[in-house]
Design a protein around this motif. Sequence first.
Motif, PDB file in Angstrom:
ATOM      1  N   LEU A  81      -8.807   2.542   7.810  1.00 13.97           N
ATOM      2  CA  LEU A  81      -8.313   3.670   7.959  1.00 13.97           C
ATOM      3  C   LEU A  81      -7.194   3.751   7.163  1.00 13.97           C
ATOM      4  O   LEU A  81      -6.903   5.162   6.589  1.00 13.97           O
ATOM      5  N   VAL A  82      -6.678   2.830   6.421  1.00 17.64           N
ATOM      6  CA  VAL A  82      -5.543   3.022   5.230  1.00 17.64           C
ATOM      7  C   VAL A  82      -6.233   3.384   4.055  1.00 17.64           C
ATOM      8  O   VAL A  82      -5.610   4.033   3.343  1.00 17.64           O
ATOM      9  N   ASN A  83      -7.161   2.806   3.981  1.00 21.43           N
ATOM     10  CA  ASN A  83      -8.197   3.072   2.583  1.00 21.43           C
ATOM     11  C   ASN A  83      -8.507   4.624   2.552  1.00 21.43           C
ATOM     12  O   ASN A  83      -8.378   5.409   1.679  1.00 21.43           O
ATOM     13  N   GLN A  84      -9.055   5.055   3.554  1.00 24.35           N
ATOM     14  CA  GLN A  84      -9.348   6.591   3.851  1.00 24.35           C
ATOM     15  C   GLN A  84      -8.335   7.396   3.766  1.00 24.35           C
ATOM     16  O   GLN A  84      -8.387   8.398   3.150  1.00 24.35           O
ATOM     17  N   ASN A  85      -6.892   7.025   4.086  1.00 27.97           N
ATOM     18  CA  ASN A  85      -5.944   7.872   4.034  1.00 27.97           C
ATOM     19  C   ASN A  85      -5.311   7.937   2.792  1.00 27.97           C
ATOM     20  O   ASN A  85      -4.689   8.946   2.556  1.00 27.97           O
ATOM     21  N   ASN A  86      -5.600   7.098   1.917  1.00 25.59           N
ATOM     22  CA  ASN A  86      -5.374   7.003   0.475  1.00 25.59           C
ATOM     23  C   ASN A  86      -6.292   7.303  -0.490  1.00 25.59           C
ATOM     24  O   ASN A  86      -6.348   6.450  -1.509  1.00 25.59           O
ATOM     25  N   ALA A  87      -7.236   8.165  -0.344  1.00 23.62           N
ATOM     26  CA  ALA A  87      -8.397   8.464  -1.215  1.00 23.62           C
ATOM     27  C   ALA A  87      -9.214   7.018  -1.773  1.00 23.62           C
ATOM     28  O   ALA A  87      -9.514   7.327  -2.943  1.00 23.62           O
ATOM     29  N   ASP A  88      -9.456   5.883  -0.918  1.00 20.48           N
ATOM     30  CA  ASP A  88     -10.035   4.729  -1.091  1.00 20.48           C
ATOM     31  C   ASP A  88      -9.348   3.927  -2.533  1.00 20.48           C
ATOM     32  O   ASP A  88     -10.156   3.240  -3.045  1.00 20.48           O
ATOM     33  N   ARG A  89      -8.059   4.548  -2.478  1.00 17.14           N
ATOM     34  CA  ARG A  89      -7.563   3.369  -3.671  1.00 17.14           C
ATOM     35  C   ARG A  89      -7.152   2.282  -3.472  1.00 17.14           C
ATOM     36  O   ARG A  89      -7.343   1.230  -4.424  1.00 17.14           O
ATOM     37  N   TYR A  90      -7.187   1.775  -1.975  1.00 15.62           N
ATOM     38  CA  TYR A  90      -6.899   0.169  -1.852  1.00 15.62           C
ATOM     39  C   TYR A  90      -8.161  -0.477  -2.080  1.00 15.62           C
ATOM     40  O   TYR A  90      -7.959  -1.546  -2.541  1.00 15.62           O
ATOM     41  N   ASP A  91      -9.294  -0.051  -2.045  1.00 14.37           N
ATOM     42  CA  ASP A  91     -10.592  -0.581  -2.157  1.00 14.37           C
ATOM     43  C   ASP A  91     -10.550  -1.158  -3.718  1.00 14.37           C
ATOM     44  O   ASP A  91     -11.095  -2.061  -4.122  1.00 14.37           O
ATOM     45  N   ALA A  92     -10.221   0.039  -4.559  1.00 10.91           N
ATOM     46  CA  ALA A  92     -10.135  -0.359  -5.756  1.00 10.91           C
ATOM     47  C   ALA A  92      -8.981  -1.359  -6.282  1.00 10.91           C
ATOM     48  O   ALA A  92      -9.393  -2.072  -7.247  1.00 10.91           O
ATOM     49  N   TYR A  93      -7.929  -1.265  -5.649  1.00 11.68           N
ATOM     50  CA  TYR A  93      -6.963  -2.425  -5.954  1.00 11.68           C
ATOM     51  C   TYR A  93      -7.655  -3.596  -5.357  1.00 11.68           C
ATOM     52  O   TYR A  93      -7.255  -4.638  -6.216  1.00 11.68           O
ATOM     53  N   GLN A  94      -8.272  -3.695  -4.311  1.00 14.01           N
ATOM     54  CA  GLN A  94      -8.520  -4.926  -3.939  1.00 14.01           C
ATOM     55  C   GLN A  94      -9.571  -5.790  -4.894  1.00 14.01           C
ATOM     56  O   GLN A  94      -9.624  -6.953  -5.190  1.00 14.01           O
ATOM     57  N   VAL A  95     -10.111  -4.971  -5.360  1.00 14.10           N
ATOM     58  CA  VAL A  95     -11.217  -5.438  -6.458  1.00 14.10           C
ATOM     59  C   VAL A  95     -10.491  -5.987  -7.657  1.00 14.10           C
ATOM     60  O   VAL A  95     -11.084  -7.001  -8.432  1.00 14.10           O
ATOM     61  N   LYS A  96      -9.278  -5.516  -7.952  1.00 11.79           N
ATOM     62  CA  LYS A  96      -8.853  -5.993  -9.119  1.00 11.79           C
ATOM     63  C   LYS A  96      -7.865  -7.275  -9.042  1.00 11.79           C
ATOM     64  O   LYS A  96      -7.415  -7.861  -9.991  1.00 11.79           O
ATOM     65  N   THR A  97      -7.890  -7.787  -7.829  1.00  8.66           N
ATOM     66  CA  THR A  97      -7.091  -8.932  -7.534  1.00  8.66           C
ATOM     67  C   THR A  97      -7.657 -10.130  -6.853  1.00  8.66           C
ATOM     68  O   THR A  97      -8.683  -9.818  -5.837  1.00  8.66           O
ATOM     69  N   LYS A  98      -7.413 -11.221  -6.916  1.00  5.39           N
ATOM     70  CA  LYS A  98      -8.013 -12.321  -6.259  1.00  5.39           C
ATOM     71  C   LYS A  98      -7.224 -12.489  -4.820  1.00  5.39           C
ATOM     72  O   LYS A  98      -8.023 -13.088  -3.937  1.00  5.39           O
ATOM     73  N   ARG A  99      -6.057 -11.998  -4.663  1.00  6.05           N
ATOM     74  CA  ARG A  99      -5.353 -11.919  -3.406  1.00  6.05           C
ATOM     75  C   ARG A  99      -6.006 -11.010  -2.446  1.00  6.05           C
ATOM     76  O   ARG A  99      -6.381  -9.914  -2.876  1.00  6.05           O
ATOM     77  N   GLU A 100      -6.088 -11.458  -0.984  1.00  2.00           N
ATOM     78  CA  GLU A 100      -6.379 -10.402   0.056  1.00  2.00           C
ATOM     79  C   GLU A 100      -4.989  -9.649   0.177  1.00  2.00           C
ATOM     80  O   GLU A 100      -3.994 -10.039   0.393  1.00  2.00           O
ATOM     81  N   ILE A 101      -5.160  -8.187   0.300  1.00  2.35           N
ATOM     82  CA  ILE A 101      -4.020  -7.342   0.205  1.00  2.35           C
ATOM     83  C   ILE A 101      -3.705  -7.176   1.629  1.00  2.35           C
ATOM     84  O   ILE A 101      -4.362  -7.026   2.318  1.00  2.35           O
ATOM     85  N   PRO A 102      -2.332  -7.574   1.853  1.00  2.00           N
ATOM     86  CA  PRO A 102      -2.043  -7.576   3.300  1.00  2.00           C
ATOM     87  C   PRO A 102      -1.667  -6.125   3.726  1.00  2.00           C
ATOM     88  O   PRO A 102      -1.114  -5.299   2.904  1.00  2.00           O
ATOM     89  N   LEU A 103      -1.858  -5.960   5.125  1.00  2.00           N
ATOM     90  CA  LEU A 103      -1.407  -4.854   5.772  1.00  2.00           C
ATOM     91  C   LEU A 103      -0.031  -5.118   6.527  1.00  2.00           C
ATOM     92  O   LEU A 103      -0.097  -6.422   7.058  1.00  2.00           O
ATOM     93  N   VAL A 104       0.888  -4.362   6.444  1.00  2.00           N
ATOM     94  CA  VAL A 104       2.071  -4.687   7.237  1.00  2.00           C
ATOM     95  C   VAL A 104       2.217  -3.622   8.310  1.00  2.00           C
ATOM     96  O   VAL A 104       2.164  -2.494   8.034  1.00  2.00           O
ATOM     97  N   ILE A 105       2.476  -4.144   9.508  1.00  2.00           N
ATOM     98  CA  ILE A 105       2.727  -3.196  10.533  1.00  2.00           C
ATOM     99  C   ILE A 105       4.216  -3.007  10.914  1.00  2.00           C
ATOM    100  O   ILE A 105       4.885  -4.275  10.762  1.00  2.00           O
ATOM    101  N   LEU A 106       4.849  -1.944  11.009  1.00  2.00           N
ATOM    102  CA  LEU A 106       6.188  -1.668  11.150  1.00  2.00           C
ATOM    103  C   LEU A 106       6.281  -1.283  12.606  1.00  2.00           C
ATOM    104  O   LEU A 106       5.704  -0.044  12.964  1.00  2.00           O
ATOM    105  N   SER A 107       6.737  -1.757  13.496  1.00  2.00           N
ATOM    106  CA  SER A 107       6.977  -1.629  14.901  1.00  2.00           C
ATOM    107  C   SER A 107       8.451  -1.044  15.279  1.00  2.00           C
ATOM    108  O   SER A 107       9.328  -1.836  14.828  1.00  2.00           O
ATOM    109  N   PRO A 108       8.649  -0.081  16.100  1.00  2.00           N
ATOM    110  CA  PRO A 108       9.882   0.215  16.716  1.00  2.00           C
ATOM    111  C   PRO A 108      10.677  -1.140  17.237  1.00  2.00           C
ATOM    112  O   PRO A 108       9.927  -1.800  17.857  1.00  2.00           O
ATOM    113  N   LEU A 109      11.729  -1.213  17.003  1.00  2.00           N
ATOM    114  CA  LEU A 109      12.617  -2.427  17.885  1.00  2.00           C
ATOM    115  C   LEU A 109      12.743  -1.998  19.241  1.00  2.00           C
ATOM    116  O   LEU A 109      12.972  -0.855  19.547  1.00  2.00           O
TER     117      LEU A 109
END
Length: 133
Positions: A105-133
């Motif tokens: 969903l995040v990848n589709q939301n940003n024109a598949d950029r995150y898949d391209a970023y993931q290929v460039k790095t050895k680390r798994e790119i984390p997703l961060v969830i921001l929730s209301p207090l």
Amino acid sequence: MNLLSVYQWLYEMTDGRFTWLAGLPVLLLRTVGRKSGLERTAALVYLKDGMDFVVVASNGGSDRPPAWLVNIKKNPAVGVQVGRERLRMQARVADPKERERLWPLVNQNNADRYDAYQVKTKREIPLVILSPL
């Protein structure tokens, strides 16, 4: 100065009236610097998921995570600005099951950029969830 820095400056100077980057939804994430104790701000593309926002700690595909990720691990209480609305939220790294659901969903939301970023790095790119207090 890179494009995101210019965009962040515009976002802040217009008090959230300028909120889209190339058609993408953007929020300002405010964290507390883990060493300095000072407020740090990052402009990030986000995905709305129910009451939560999801942001990607891609750092452009660098092998180093963005500083804001390290900051939230030390202090997960964050400020989020979407448009002119300012919110207090709690940040956490998505667990593996959440990441599996949200990554496409995040990848589709940003024109598949995150898949391209993931290929460039050895680390798994984390997703961060921001929730209301």
